[in-house]
Each structure stands twice: as structure tokens, then as C-alpha cells.
Write a protein that holds these residues in place. Sequence first.
Motif, mmCIF file in Angstrom:
data_model
loop_
_atom_site.group_PDB
_atom_site.id
_atom_site.type_symbol
_atom_site.label_atom_id
_atom_site.label_comp_id
_atom_site.label_asym_id
_atom_site.label_seq_id
_atom_site.Cartn_x
_atom_site.Cartn_y
_atom_site.Cartn_z
ATOM 1 N N ARG A 360 -11.251 6.935 -1.115
ATOM 2 C CA ARG A 360 -12.465 7.503 -0.535
ATOM 3 C C ARG A 360 -12.332 7.784 0.956
ATOM 4 O O ARG A 360 -13.107 8.572 1.505
ATOM 5 N N GLU A 361 -11.376 7.129 1.615
ATOM 6 C CA GLU A 361 -11.237 7.301 3.054
ATOM 7 C C GLU A 361 -9.796 7.059 3.470
ATOM 8 O O GLU A 361 -8.992 6.507 2.708
ATOM 9 N N LEU A 362 -9.482 7.500 4.687
ATOM 10 C CA LEU A 362 -8.165 7.243 5.250
ATOM 11 C C LEU A 362 -8.018 5.745 5.483
ATOM 12 O O LEU A 362 -8.891 5.111 6.083
ATOM 13 N N LYS A 363 -6.925 5.180 5.002
ATOM 14 C CA LYS A 363 -6.759 3.728 5.086
ATOM 15 C C LYS A 363 -5.298 3.392 5.371
ATOM 16 O O LYS A 363 -4.384 4.016 4.831
ATOM 17 N N LEU A 364 -5.097 2.385 6.225
ATOM 18 C CA LEU A 364 -3.771 1.855 6.534
ATOM 19 C C LEU A 364 -3.812 0.347 6.343
ATOM 20 O O LEU A 364 -4.563 -0.351 7.029
ATOM 21 N N LEU A 365 -3.021 -0.166 5.411
ATOM 22 C CA LEU A 365 -2.988 -1.599 5.149
ATOM 23 C C LEU A 365 -1.982 -2.279 6.071
ATOM 24 O O LEU A 365 -1.099 -1.623 6.645
ATOM 25 N N ASN A 366 -2.104 -3.588 6.199
ATOM 26 C CA ASN A 366 -1.144 -4.340 6.999
ATOM 27 C C ASN A 366 0.236 -4.262 6.353
ATOM 28 O O ASN A 366 0.377 -4.463 5.139
ATOM 29 N N PRO A 367 1.273 -3.990 7.137
ATOM 30 C CA PRO A 367 2.621 -3.889 6.570
ATOM 31 C C PRO A 367 3.143 -5.260 6.146
ATOM 32 O O PRO A 367 2.629 -6.300 6.574
ATOM 33 N N PHE A 368 4.159 -5.249 5.298
ATOM 34 C CA PHE A 368 4.782 -6.503 4.873
ATOM 35 C C PHE A 368 6.268 -6.255 4.617
ATOM 36 O O PHE A 368 6.659 -5.124 4.280
ATOM 37 N N PRO A 369 7.139 -7.260 4.813
ATOM 38 C CA PRO A 369 6.797 -8.563 5.405
ATOM 39 C C PRO A 369 6.457 -8.404 6.886
ATOM 40 O O PRO A 369 6.911 -7.463 7.533
ATOM 41 N N ASN A 370 5.686 -9.308 7.371
ATOM 42 C CA ASN A 370 5.256 -9.246 8.767
ATOM 43 C C ASN A 370 5.149 -10.679 9.303
ATOM 44 O O ASN A 370 4.239 -11.408 8.904
#
Length: 445
Positions: A360-370
Amino acid sequence: AGLTEVAGSTSNFADLDGDGDQDLIVTGSTNASTDNPQPSTTVYENDGQGSFSEVTAGLYDVAVGSVDLSDIEGDGDQDLILGGRDDSGIPTAALYKDLAEGDQPVASASATIDSAQVVDFGDTGVDLRFDSTSGSGTVTVAKFSTPPADADDIETNVSAYRFVIGVSGSLDFDTTEVRLAVGTLAGISDPTAVRVQRRPRIGAGSFSALATTAGDGGTAEDISDDTLYTDTDSFSEFVLTSDDPSNPLPVELAGFDATLLDGNRVRLTWRTTSERANSGFKVQRRRASRSAGNRRASWEGIGFAPSKTDGSTASEPLKYRFTDPNPSYGTDSLVYRLKQIDTDGRASYSQEVALRRIPRELKLLNPFPNPARNQMMVRFAVPERRRVTLQIYDVLGRRVQTVLSETRKGYQEIRVEVSGLPSGIYFLRLSADGKVRTAKMTIAR
């Protein structure tokens, strides 16, 4: 493009396998004769990258007709109507409901027939014995683990298996012996109580019972006790039935659905109207999209739902629910199925259900591994096809790496190489259509 040449062709596009890509359906006659047409219906599957390949779909062969799409049931799924003339020149029509559910064969095989012979069609469990033939042609057998559509005319118990046999070319035959190995099919404890039925058109028309013999009643010495045989003078759609209500269906599945929940989870629900000797259901998932080399993604088991009967018998409806907490992120379409397992280890498969996810929207998740050392996985979502830029900045706001700058759409998952960056804190910056999303990342060595 490698398409079969046909005369009097009609065609249309439809998403037959529920992967979001438009597949091609082509009908017509493989010869130019109007008095003796050789009808053909061929499906070419779209790999999503502009290439099409012929697949076995088990659709009724028609010539000089039409290929129409409409939501006849009003359930939001396209239905397919094939109209035209059969190989006798008789006008006919066939209806296929809910195309996007992705009803695909669990096994299929083809062979060229040009003489009297016995042919083993591999994993389909079907052998065909041709005693007298003329001409030559290609015979294709497809095995499905779903019951036939519109089979209300069958008053007896119907197996969750059906077999579609088709022929193309100039092959002609009088009678062919069909041998069905049923020893590996779930629930058939007494093959002598099973009958083979056939209808003249695939997906439409009434079934008629064929004279069926089990075990050593066949014409070949190598027929085993768990083989059925029957004679047929034409090919189309075949099913297994029984007057015994517990044979051949130990589990009668009444419905199977997938629903997208908040947080990217998927809930699966299904019902059984009766169960006998059911151990439970193994839930399987695959991506609808194809992998490199145009190969269909493989199935993976994601959980098991034990039978609520503890392996005993139940004649009342039972409801089941399973939640997939972590679906594959980097794909817009997922396909699920159930592998029903008997207490004796035999198994059968449910109809596949496809689920299409639209962000529904532009989204950026937290990268992994981090923290990461040399590589990290980055997940993001783009609701519409847009030019997307993904870059890495250091704590001073300097751009140190451009990961990608290209057109993307949907759920994305990419592997990012960061071995060239020194240890420290960085920020991922995703931008598309004037909108920006950021995520903090750390490199530690």
C-alpha cells in the motif's frame, strides 16, 4: 515464438496459474480442413519476463470458436469459456471456473504414438495399451490432485484425483486399454470397489461409468493387485468413483482459502466434511514467480496441522486454521497447498490457492544481519512501478554507495555487498516518486 500452427485461430490472455502474469490461450485446428478439423487448445505460460512456454493445462480442444473470460460467479475470479467445434465438427462449449486458483497437474507426460504398443506415462501412474492404430500423434496424460469441476451428476463418492488424456496429430485408434496404478493414491483400500468414469469434454458434460477391473483381470500379466484397467474409444477426462462412502476418499476437503493479515502474515483456513485414517495436513508454500532458467519455484513445507480426529473416523464437518508468520518477502504472489497424509503414510494434495500481495505504501525494512560484515539482505516495497534509488550514506551525510537505480514494483528482496565499506554506522536511503525512507545499518569487522 514456438507456437503451434493452427487454422481458424482464436486467442486470449488470462492469468491461469495465479502468478500475476498473463498467460496465452490459443485454439484452432491443426489442419486446414473444415470437414475434418483437428481441434487444438494450447496454453503458453508467461514467465513474467516476456517469454512463453507451452504447458499441459488439460483444457478441452476446440476449433473455429471463441475464448472468452468473465466473472460468471461474481466472486472476483475470472472464469474461462471455450466454445467451438470438436473433432467431429459438433458445436460444443466448456466452462472453467476460478482460473487464478492455479489448478496445475501434479504430474504429466507425453509420448509419440505411431504403432501398436504399451506406453508408460511415468509419474502419472497411467499406462496406455494401443492394439490397433493408424497415423501418428502425441498423447499427453496429466494427473491432477483435485476433484473434477461440475461433477454433480456423479452420485457415488468421487476421488480427489482426475486424469486428463489428450491427443494431437493424425493418430486414430479403435479401443485403448487404460491402466491406472492406484496403490499410491490416498484412501483406496479396496481397488475392486473403484470404478473409472469418463466424460466427453474436459471440465464439462456428464460422466459415464466404464467397465472397470482391478488386479489380475487385465490383459497383461504384469498388472498388479492395485492397478485398475478399463477400455476407452476416446480420450478426455477420467475420474475414480466408488459406491463405498469411505473409499476412495478418506478425507473430503470442502474448502481451502488464504487471507493476507496485517504485518505480512497469511492465514490459511480449510474444512473437511469427513475424515478416515487421517494423520494430518502438511502445509506447503512456493513462490508463484519463476526462478532463473524459467523453472517453477519448488514447494517448501512450512508446518503441520494434525488431524482433529487423532487418526480415527469423523463424519461431521471439521475446521482447520494455520498462520504463515513469515511468508517469502521478495515476491508479490504466493501459492499454498495441503499435503494430506493418511495414517499409513499415503498422501494426496489439495487444490492450490494463490495469494497476490500488493503493498500500500513505499516501505523500507531494517536490513539483516545488522551488524553485517560483508553482505546484508535489504527488503523494501514499492506500491506502483516507479524509478527507485537505493543508496548508502555515512554519518556525515556523504553518499558512499549506490545500490540500485532502476524501475521496480512490489515486494523486493536484494543482497547488498558492503565488503568495500569500513566499519561504522551508515544509513540506507530509499527514494521513489518524491518519497524517502531510511534505515540504520552497522558494519562491524
